[in-house]
Design a protein around this motif. Structure first.
Motif, PDB file in Angstrom:
ATOM      1  N   SER A  48      69.580  12.532  14.685  1.00  0.00           N
ATOM      2  CA  SER A  48      68.484  13.496  14.855  1.00  0.00           C
ATOM      3  C   SER A  48      69.061  14.874  15.113  1.00  0.00           C
ATOM      4  CB  SER A  48      67.575  13.110  16.031  1.00  0.00           C
ATOM      5  OG  SER A  48      67.020  11.830  15.862  1.00  0.00           O
ATOM      6  N   ILE A  49      68.324  15.886  14.715  1.00  0.00           N
ATOM      7  CA  ILE A  49      68.656  17.260  15.076  1.00  0.00           C
ATOM      8  C   ILE A  49      67.387  17.928  15.577  1.00  0.00           C
ATOM      9  CG2 ILE A  49      68.371  18.064  12.673  1.00  0.00           C
ATOM     10  CD1 ILE A  49      70.560  20.205  13.408  1.00  0.00           C
ATOM     11  N   VAL A  50      67.520  18.691  16.662  1.00  0.00           N
ATOM     12  CA  VAL A  50      66.374  19.330  17.298  1.00  0.00           C
ATOM     13  C   VAL A  50      66.721  20.784  17.596  1.00  0.00           C
ATOM     14  CG1 VAL A  50      64.816  19.341  19.285  1.00  0.00           C
ATOM     15  CG2 VAL A  50      65.620  17.165  18.358  1.00  0.00           C
ATOM     16  N   GLY A  51      65.823  21.695  17.203  1.00  0.00           N
ATOM     17  CA  GLY A  51      65.918  23.097  17.593  1.00  0.00           C
ATOM     18  C   GLY A  51      64.747  23.434  18.487  1.00  0.00           C
ATOM     19  N   LYS A  52      65.032  23.989  19.670  1.00  0.00           N
ATOM     20  CA  LYS A  52      63.973  24.176  20.663  1.00  0.00           C
ATOM     21  C   LYS A  52      64.098  25.544  21.330  1.00  0.00           C
ATOM     22  CE  LYS A  52      63.341  20.637  23.328  1.00  0.00           C
ATOM     23  NZ  LYS A  52      63.542  19.650  24.427  1.00  0.00           N
ATOM     24  N   GLU A  53      62.943  26.200  21.524  1.00  0.00           N
ATOM     25  CA  GLU A  53      62.870  27.438  22.292  1.00  0.00           C
ATOM     26  C   GLU A  53      62.282  27.133  23.664  1.00  0.00           C
ATOM     27  OE1 GLU A  53      61.560  31.130  19.742  1.00  0.00           O
ATOM     28  OE2 GLU A  53      60.358  29.389  19.167  1.00  0.00           O
ATOM     29  N   LYS A  54      62.788  27.829  24.688  1.00  0.00           N
ATOM     30  CA  LYS A  54      62.217  27.727  26.024  1.00  0.00           C
ATOM     31  C   LYS A  54      62.141  29.112  26.645  1.00  0.00           C
ATOM     32  CE  LYS A  54      63.585  23.054  27.502  1.00  0.00           C
ATOM     33  NZ  LYS A  54      64.350  22.288  28.524  1.00  0.00           N
ATOM     34  N   THR A  55      61.040  29.370  27.348  1.00  0.00           N
ATOM     35  CA  THR A  55      60.887  30.619  28.087  1.00  0.00           C
ATOM     36  C   THR A  55      60.303  30.330  29.461  1.00  0.00           C
ATOM     37  OG1 THR A  55      58.651  31.013  27.212  1.00  0.00           O
ATOM     38  CG2 THR A  55      60.496  31.946  25.981  1.00  0.00           C
ATOM     39  N   GLU A  56      60.649  31.173  30.410  1.00  0.00           N
ATOM     40  CA  GLU A  56      60.069  31.063  31.746  1.00  0.00           C
ATOM     41  C   GLU A  56      60.288  32.380  32.493  1.00  0.00           C
ATOM     42  OE1 GLU A  56      60.731  28.542  35.877  1.00  0.00           O
ATOM     43  OE2 GLU A  56      60.976  27.494  33.958  1.00  0.00           O
ATOM     44  N   TRP A  57      59.220  32.884  33.117  1.00  0.00           N
ATOM     45  CA  TRP A  57      59.347  34.059  33.969  1.00  0.00           C
ATOM     46  C   TRP A  57      58.220  34.053  34.982  1.00  0.00           C
ATOM     47  CZ3 TRP A  57      57.109  34.120  29.202  1.00  0.00           C
ATOM     48  CH2 TRP A  57      55.884  34.772  29.051  1.00  0.00           C
ATOM     49  N   GLU A  58      58.385  34.840  36.025  1.00  0.00           N
ATOM     50  CA  GLU A  58      57.417  34.875  37.118  1.00  0.00           C
ATOM     51  C   GLU A  58      56.832  36.268  37.257  1.00  0.00           C
ATOM     52  OE1 GLU A  58      58.116  34.539  41.732  1.00  0.00           O
ATOM     53  OE2 GLU A  58      58.090  32.500  40.882  1.00  0.00           O
ATOM     54  N   VAL A  59      55.545  36.336  37.456  1.00  0.00           N
ATOM     55  CA  VAL A  59      54.847  37.604  37.682  1.00  0.00           C
ATOM     56  C   VAL A  59      54.216  37.558  39.069  1.00  0.00           C
ATOM     57  CG1 VAL A  59      53.007  39.138  36.918  1.00  0.00           C
ATOM     58  CG2 VAL A  59      54.391  37.923  35.223  1.00  0.00           C
ATOM     59  N   SER A  60      54.553  38.536  39.910  1.00  0.00           N
ATOM     60  CA  SER A  60      54.012  38.594  41.272  1.00  0.00           C
ATOM     61  C   SER A  60      52.921  39.653  41.354  1.00  0.00           C
ATOM     62  CB  SER A  60      55.117  38.927  42.282  1.00  0.00           C
ATOM     63  OG  SER A  60      56.098  37.899  42.287  1.00  0.00           O
ATOM     64  N   THR A  61      51.802  39.290  41.991  1.00  0.00           N
ATOM     65  CA  THR A  61      50.695  40.211  42.219  1.00  0.00           C
ATOM     66  C   THR A  61      50.284  40.084  43.677  1.00  0.00           C
ATOM     67  OG1 THR A  61      49.935  39.859  39.954  1.00  0.00           O
ATOM     68  CG2 THR A  61      48.419  40.952  41.451  1.00  0.00           C
ATOM     69  N   GLY A  62      50.688  41.081  44.463  1.00  0.00           N
ATOM     70  CA  GLY A  62      50.385  41.007  45.895  1.00  0.00           C
ATOM     71  C   GLY A  62      51.115  39.844  46.535  1.00  0.00           C
ATOM     72  N   LYS A  63      50.371  38.950  47.176  1.00  0.00           N
ATOM     73  CA  LYS A  63      50.977  37.810  47.850  1.00  0.00           C
ATOM     74  C   LYS A  63      51.089  36.580  46.956  1.00  0.00           C
ATOM     75  CE  LYS A  63      49.385  39.195  52.463  1.00  0.00           C
ATOM     76  NZ  LYS A  63      48.629  38.788  53.677  1.00  0.00           N
ATOM     77  N   SER A  64      50.512  36.634  45.775  1.00  0.00           N
ATOM     78  CA  SER A  64      50.546  35.473  44.878  1.00  0.00           C
ATOM     79  C   SER A  64      51.479  35.739  43.697  1.00  0.00           C
ATOM     80  CB  SER A  64      49.140  35.161  44.357  1.00  0.00           C
ATOM     81  OG  SER A  64      48.646  36.251  43.589  1.00  0.00           O
ATOM     82  N   SER A  65      51.889  34.675  43.058  1.00  0.00           N
ATOM     83  CA  SER A  65      52.755  34.786  41.888  1.00  0.00           C
ATOM     84  C   SER A  65      52.356  33.725  40.861  1.00  0.00           C
ATOM     85  CB  SER A  65      54.225  34.631  42.273  1.00  0.00           C
ATOM     86  OG  SER A  65      54.468  33.344  42.814  1.00  0.00           O
ATOM     87  N   THR A  66      52.598  34.037  39.617  1.00  0.00           N
ATOM     88  CA  THR A  66      52.293  33.125  38.512  1.00  0.00           C
ATOM     89  C   THR A  66      53.547  32.912  37.687  1.00  0.00           C
ATOM     90  OG1 THR A  66      50.014  33.954  38.403  1.00  0.00           O
ATOM     91  CG2 THR A  66      50.833  32.722  36.499  1.00  0.00           C
ATOM     92  N   THR A  67      53.841  31.667  37.388  1.00  0.00           N
ATOM     93  CA  THR A  67      54.987  31.341  36.549  1.00  0.00           C
ATOM     94  C   THR A  67      54.500  31.019  35.140  1.00  0.00           C
ATOM     95  OG1 THR A  67      56.240  30.450  38.426  1.00  0.00           O
ATOM     96  CG2 THR A  67      56.964  29.819  36.217  1.00  0.00           C
ATOM     97  N   HIS A  68      55.033  31.731  34.168  1.00  0.00           N
ATOM     98  CA  HIS A  68      54.686  31.505  32.768  1.00  0.00           C
ATOM     99  C   HIS A  68      55.818  30.727  32.102  1.00  0.00           C
ATOM    100  CE1 HIS A  68      51.269  34.304  32.878  1.00  0.00           C
ATOM    101  NE2 HIS A  68      52.033  35.068  33.646  1.00  0.00           N
ATOM    102  N   ARG A  69      55.446  29.735  31.314  1.00  0.00           N
ATOM    103  CA  ARG A  69      56.446  28.908  30.627  1.00  0.00           C
ATOM    104  C   ARG A  69      56.061  28.715  29.168  1.00  0.00           C
ATOM    105  NH1 ARG A  69      55.830  26.240  35.612  1.00  0.00           N
ATOM    106  NH2 ARG A  69      57.749  26.186  36.888  1.00  0.00           N
TER     107      ARG A  69
END
Length: 360
Positions: A48-69
């Motif tokens: 088998s051969i597999v090509g894969k993309e991955k992304t991840e970053w965090e956005v902080s707004t005030g006291k909360s944060s959101t992780t995007h993947r």
């Protein structure tokens, strides 16, 4: 043999001739199988051969944060290299040569982990498929690095921008045009980028005080939910004198500059090549940014971005030889030419239908 995951029945290993390839190249390699104990219920050798993309970053707004993947399997194919007639794998040593032609449109490998994750990665996987629920597959994998092919014709890269200028948001001050040109469009890390530019300020009432020329990198990543993050880094720059209002400046040695394609803050870092994936896009460009007198913060300016491509020549590789088991005398099969197909790579019934049984 070579199977880090281990099995009491033996091991399998995949080894390509190189670890670096251009998209469109022919990948040659071998699958080594060493069965030391009888009783393994499985007879299908799968590649088998597999090509894969991955992304991840965090956005902080005030006291909360959101992780995007983000995760995208953009290239996936699987093939049966061999099916042994005996469903109980026999003790023995085997070598299966293979040749795989890579598609031309694959994005280049990339790994970026400074404050975020952006990766484009490729893995070759081999396994003996177990027919027993109590026994795991015998498997192994190898990562390969793929570069995008150099498809562009070597030529100058040029762009022109004209903008109407205002001061204090509303007072019209005429227009200015800038044409910028990079000597060529393809570069390697560390090369000099020779830049020239024309400025037509003859219809503008503002003095152009200085011109900033910079080399920039631009990383754009996306998540599976559609969120986007952009990171721009100034790699190298220089400031030069501008011209008076009502004047023209034609390109010449005095109006040009040479900037080395390096991260001037960390010049020992080898810059990653350009890549153009679905979730991960990494590009380079030259930017000419004029600075006019007066308050022009709310005004458009003739800022010119000239795209360039950074590529990497593949290294001459000298891989360490495989440590062979004692009394290694394998049976070698004919090379298997792997061609792309549309069969579901994880459908075991389809895999068996594809196979041409061969005696061990």
């Amino acid at each position: 043999m070579g199977n880090k995951q281990g099995s009491e029945f033996g091991g399998i290993m995949v080894r390509t001739e190189k670890t670096n390839y251009f998209a469109g190249d022919l990948v040659k390699g071998n699958i080594y199988l060493h069965i030391i104990k009888s009783g393994y219920h499985g007879n299908v050798v799968q590649f088998s051969i597999v090509g894969k993309e991955k992304t991840e970053w965090e956005v902080s707004t005030g006291k909360s944060s959101t992780t995007h993947r983000g995760k995208n399997v953009f290239y996936e194919d699987s093939f049966v290299i061999n099916t042994f007639l005996n469903e109980n794998l026999m003790v023995g040593q085997f070598v299966f040569p293979f040749e795989l032609e890579l598609p031309l449109d694959l994005p280049g490998s990339l790994y970026h982990s400074y404050g975020l994750l952006a990766s484009v990665a490729y893995k070759i996987k081999v396994r003996i498929i177990s027919n027993s629920k109590s026994i795991n597959d015998i498997k192994n994998e190898q990562e390969i690095i793929i570069r995008e092919p150099i498809q562009e014709i070597l030529q100058a890269s040029q762009k022109k921008v004209t903008a109407n200028l205002t001061t204090w948001c509303c007072k019209q001050q005429g227009f200015c045009s800038i044409t910028a040109k990079a000597e060529k469009n393809l570069y390697q890390s560390g090369e000099l980028v020779n830049i020239t530019y024309d400025i037509d300020n003859s219809n503008c009432k503002l003095n152009l005080e200085k011109v900033d020329a910079s080399i920039m990198s631009r990383l754009i990543i996306q998540s599976n939910s559609g969120a986007q993050y952009r990171q721009e880094v100034k790699l190298n720059s220089v400031s030069q004198s501008g011209i008076q209002k009502g004047m023209k400046l034609l390109s010449s040695a005095s109006t040009g500059c040479s900037l080395q394609l390096v991260n001037i803050k960390n010049p020992t870092i080898v810059l990653a090549p350009s890549t153009n994936g679905s979730l991960v896009n990494f590009q380079y460009y030259v930017i000419i940014n004029p600075n006019f007198e007066g308050c022009t913060f709310c005004s458009s300016k003739p800022i010119v971005e000239v795209p360039i491509t950074l590529f990497t020549l593949l290294p001459q590789e000298d891989q360490e030889p495989i440590a062979q088991p004692e009394n290694w005398q394998p049976k070698a099969f004919q090379p298997f030419l792997i061609k792309s197909n549309s069969i579901n790579p994880f459908n075991k019934n389809s895999l068996k239908k594809m196979a041409n049984p061969m005696n061990s």
